[in-house]
Design an enzyme around this catalytic site. Structure first.
Site, short mmCIF file in Angstrom:
data_model
loop_
_atom_site.label_atom_id
_atom_site.label_comp_id
_atom_site.label_asym_id
_atom_site.label_seq_id
_atom_site.Cartn_x
_atom_site.Cartn_y
_atom_site.Cartn_z
CG ASP A 423 -10.14 3.51 -2.84
OD1 ASP A 423 -10.39 3.66 -4.06
OD2 ASP A 423 -9.10 2.99 -2.42
CG HIS A 461 3.48 3.59 -5.93
ND1 HIS A 461 3.84 2.62 -5.02
CD2 HIS A 461 2.29 3.21 -6.43
CE1 HIS A 461 2.91 1.67 -5.00
NE2 HIS A 461 1.97 2.02 -5.84
#
Ligand SMILES: C[S@@+](CC[C@H](N)C(=O)[O-])C[C@H]1O[C@@H](n2cnc3c(N)ncnc32)[C@H](O)[C@@H]1O
Length: 513
Positions: A423, A461
């Site tokens: 991340d 998304h």
């Protein structure tokens, strides 16, 4: 009007001013006086709800604060007077909406109150009165003003044959007190249901027929209030999480009375009562008998998810979605559809969500914890529903893995897998470290750590098609050409018409705009 909701829990704890004052520095009417745009919004909103039938024999006096009357529409036959109802109300045969004993004749004066009825169950109402009848809760005026209003009205007055007619009454301490002070024995406790099909003393209020289109219209008349007050539900749930209502009942191990809850949470009793009444109405908590004479508040499957602890807690997700940072962009949704300018988040906060999180560790933590709530439930479903997906994978990189909750569950379940939690550097730096997982900080648009398979959960998304292609190209470089695998966990719209969670997907789609 949304900003004050963030102080609801402080209001229940009775710490400080009213939520509106906390958020806007002054009470709602002073604020409106200084902000004509907001004042206009209030006037127009209230005008929607004005349901006075035409009684042409009545001479009407429209009385309001001077700045409201100054801009109000002028109607033939209606006199407009500006003033302060705490000082004086103009004389009339019927003072509409506001009680002012002084303004109406002693022998045949009439006061008509239009209010919402919250509680008609007398037993329940009595319990509330026992709790704290004197604490008038008025977001706008506060107890002090209401009390001074009451004493000015009733001081040394002969109340004569005053009739109080209530069109609809809110179960509200100050109105109950008003009843007692004005005319305890004469009070004509008439609750006239404006919206229900009952004949009323006002006779002139029309009752609809039963034709289908009218039925639909009637349903809409009720349903529209879900939108008018749409934010209230999430605000009250957020308040319950902040106060720790579910945690307190959980720790107690059995239903708690209002008084036990009030003591444990150090809340203002009547305000906590009203919060609980709301939550019970929506079946978020339930009431259960404790003894023959006392009732307590108990957990339901829904309120267990409001606890800050536990496998199924969704508290952090609710706190993220209802935070001021997350709510502010919604005001830019129509501009987004018109395609005028940046994303709503950028318009509201001056940068994209991930750069904002990097600079605001508190918000970043809220995102990580919220995503972890969901991961605990979603990964359990993946493990139970499709474990074969992970067969033969020796190493797995979780791209945009957040604080590593998902990967730690996967590695525990499939221990032959080496996990890499990947991340942004500021996220990885504060992620709790778990044995057997490697933590790598970086940018997935630049490079993804090498592994047999790449796992994306609720990541793609966030990006448009072009950006997704870039991310997936980096992913292609990271996994073996022959047996590499990409596992994507996403909400899919319009796939299954029996999908119980379709509304969540549609809402998420709005969040992503
Ligand atoms: C919606 S969260 C999903 C977190 C996690 N996959 C889960 O489901 O719990 C999206 C994640 O993408 C990460 N992210 C955003 N931009 C990124 C980038 N350029 N490179 C790597 N990670 C990124 C965010 O920090 C965040 O943790």
């Amino acid at each position: 009007m949304l900003a004050p909701w963030h102080s609801l829990s402080a209001r229940v704890l009775d710490s400080g001013n009213s939520p509106f004052e906390t958020a806007n520095g002054k009470d709602v009417w002073s604020y409106a006086e200084k902000n004509p745009g907001h004042s206009k919004l209030i006037d127009e909103a209230m005008a929607c709800e004005a349901r006075v039938a035409a009684f042409p024999w009545i001479h009407g006096i429209h009385f309001d604060l001077p700045y409201v009357v100054a801009v109000g529409a002028k109607v033939d036959g209606v006199e407009n007077i500006g003033g302060d109802m705490f000082e004086c109300v103009p004389k009339a045969g019927t003072a509409f909406l506001m009680i002012c004993r002084e303004a109406i004749p002693g022998d045949k004066g009439e006061v008509i109150i239009v209010q919402a009825v919250v509680e008609e169950d007398k037993k329940r109402a009595a319990r509330f009165r026992e709790v704290d009848i004197r604490h008038g809760f008025s977001v706008y005026q506060g107890k002090k003003k209401i009390n001074s209003f009451l004493s000015n009205m009733t001081k040394g007055r002969n109340l004569g044959n005053l009739n109080l007619s209530l069109l609809e009454m809110i179960f509200c301490p100050y109105i109950m007190e008003l009843q007692q002070r004005l005319c305890p024995s004469r009070f004509r406790f008439g609750v006239f249901q404006v919206f229900k099909e009952r004949s009323t003393e006002m006779g002139d209020l029309k009752v609809r027929g039963k034709k289908e289109d009218e039925d639909e219209d009637e349903k809409a008349e009720v349903e529209i209030w879900n939108y008018v007050f749409g934010y209230v539900k999430i605000a009250v749930v957020k308040c319950a999480i902040e106060l720790g209502v579910a945690d307190a009942i959980d720790k107690h191990g059995s239903p708690m009375t209002l008084s036990q809850l009030t003591t444990t949470l150090k809340c203002q009793p009547s305000r906590l009562y009203r919060i609980m009444r709301f939550l019970v109405h929506y079946q978020i908590f339930k009431e259960e008998p404790i003894t023959k004479d006392s009732i307590g508040f108990a957990l339901t499957p829904l309120s267990r998810r409001l606890s800050r602890h536990g496998e199924r807690s969704m508290a952090a997700m609710i706190l993220l979605q209802s935070s001021p940072v997350t709510l502010a962009p919604w005001h830019g949704l129509s501009a987004r559809v018109l395609d005028s300018g940046n994303s709503p988040f950028e318009t509201a906060h001056g940068k994209d969500v991930w750069s904002y999180a990097e600079e605001n560790p508190g918000h970043s933590k809220l995102i990580d914890e919220a995503m972890a709530c969901d991961a605990r439930v979603a990964v359990r479903a993946i493990i139970e529903g499709c474990p074969q997906v992970f067969d033969g994978i020796k190493s797995l990189v979780d791209v945009g893995g957040g604080n590593g909750t998902a990967l730690s569950m996967l590695v525990k379940e499939f221990p032959w897998m080496h996990g890499i939690n990947f991340d942004l550097p500021h996220v990885v730096a504060v992620a709790p470290k778990v044995d057997g997982i490697e933590y790598v900080g970086g940018d997935m648009f630049v490079c993804v750590p090498k592994a047999d398979a790449a796992f994306f959960m609720w990541v793609l998304h966030d990006w448009d098609d072009e950006e997704c292609i870039q991310i997936l190209k980096k992913c292609r470089e990271a996994i073996p050409q022959d047996k590499g695998k990409v596992i994507i966990v996403e909400s899919v719209l319009e796939e299954d018409e029996n999908d119980k969670l379709e509304f969540v997907g549609l809402m998420l789609d709005m969040v992503m705009m």
